[in-house]
Scaffold this motif. Structure first.
Motif: not given
Length: 294
Positions: A75, A109-112, A114-116, A118-119, A133
């Motif tokens: 971010n 944060d693995e989720f953050v 992955s979300e980035m 994906h976008n 990835w």
């Protein structure tokens, strides 16, 4: 440009951090090298081997840890508060040439992530998420280190046990990897698993960019070759030689030495705290051996 070396094993408790910080210290103290240690384990063992918990807590409160640099990738801030040079702690243990990029108990944060990614895939119209990835893990640590890469003779990456994003990115970035291990069967399994993972990592990236990391050596630590354990130790060593070849095993081996544990409790490498101890001498021998290999 200096060497980037990852210290890794799929199994924990095999002496990765102890080897990393003492190798770094010997390179700086005995060979006049400029060395950066990067702590990639959320247990922050390398960080706490070189600075006190109080000093770490202070730096974490100021956001001067590796976590800040990862957050900046995921971010980006409009006006970044710190550059990598601001986060690196210089002259650890009052030793010129020994620098640290402190880790963090919450690296990412693995989720953050992955979300980035994906976008990003949606924005680029990329159907194969694996490609996005792979590209990210290949460049993450490489790009973070880029501004200081040429300032160091050695950058040592202390990886967490297992095979998470940071370990994969460290291996993709490094010229060599060092494999600390204990002379016991489960540790040998950790060596085998890492070798398979690295082979798979190279395969998954070969269509975009070659990963040319090579094994620098297998270092046996916590060795105790008394009469009771000598035969068992030799059996394990024989198995490693059969699987990986005698040339991959470092001749310098790190013995069981209480001074190593005492040094960790004092937040200082044993090669500085007790340079005349058996443990410290073995790290000095290992450093000289690895320099000859390189």
């Amino acid at each position: 440009m200096g060497y980037v070396i990852a210290t890794a094993n799929m199994k924990g408790g095999v002496g990765k951090t102890t080897v990393t910080v003492n190798l770094a210290t010997c390179l700086a103290k005995n060979h006049g090298k400029k060395v950066l240690v990067l702590d990639l384990d959320s247990q922050i063992s390398a960080t706490l081997s070189l600075m006190s918990p109080m000093e770490f807590a202070k730096r974490r409160k100021q956001r001067k840890t590796f976590r800040y640099l990862i957050d900046e990738v995921i971010n980006p801030y409009p006006n970044a508060e710190y550059k990598i040079q601001d986060i690196i702690q210089g002259e650890l243990c009052k030793l010129p040439g020994l620098d640290l990029l402190p880790g963090d108990i919450d690296l990412y944060d693995e989720f953050v992530v992955s979300e980035m990614l994906h976008n990003q895939a949606l924005a680029l119209g990329e159907q194969d998420f694996e490609t996005i990835w792979n590209r990210f893990e290949r460049v993450l640590i490489r790009d973070i280190l880029k501004p200081v890469r040429d300032e160091y003779d050695f950058i040592l990456l202390d990886c967490a046990p297992g095979y998470n994003l940071m370990t994969r990115s460290a291996l993709a970035t490094s010229d060599f990897y060092l494999l600390p291990a204990k002379p016991e069967p489960l540790s040998v399994v950790g060596i085998q698993l890492l070798e398979r993972r690295i082979a798979k990592l190279k395969d998954s990236h070969e269509h975009e960019a070659k990963i040319n990391i090579k094994m620098l050596g297998i270092v046996f630590s916590m060795c105790n070759t008394n009469l009771l354990t000598g035969r068992y130790y030799k059996q394990v060593m024989h198995r490693v030689v059969e699987d990986f070849g005698v040339e991959t095993i470092c001749q310098a081996q790190i013995p069981v030495d209480v001074n190593v544990a005492k040094a960790v409790d004092s937040f200082m490498p044993v090669t500085l705290m007790s340079p005349g101890s058996a443990g410290a001498k073995s790290f000095m021998q290992l450093t000289e051996e690895l320099l000859r290999k390189l």
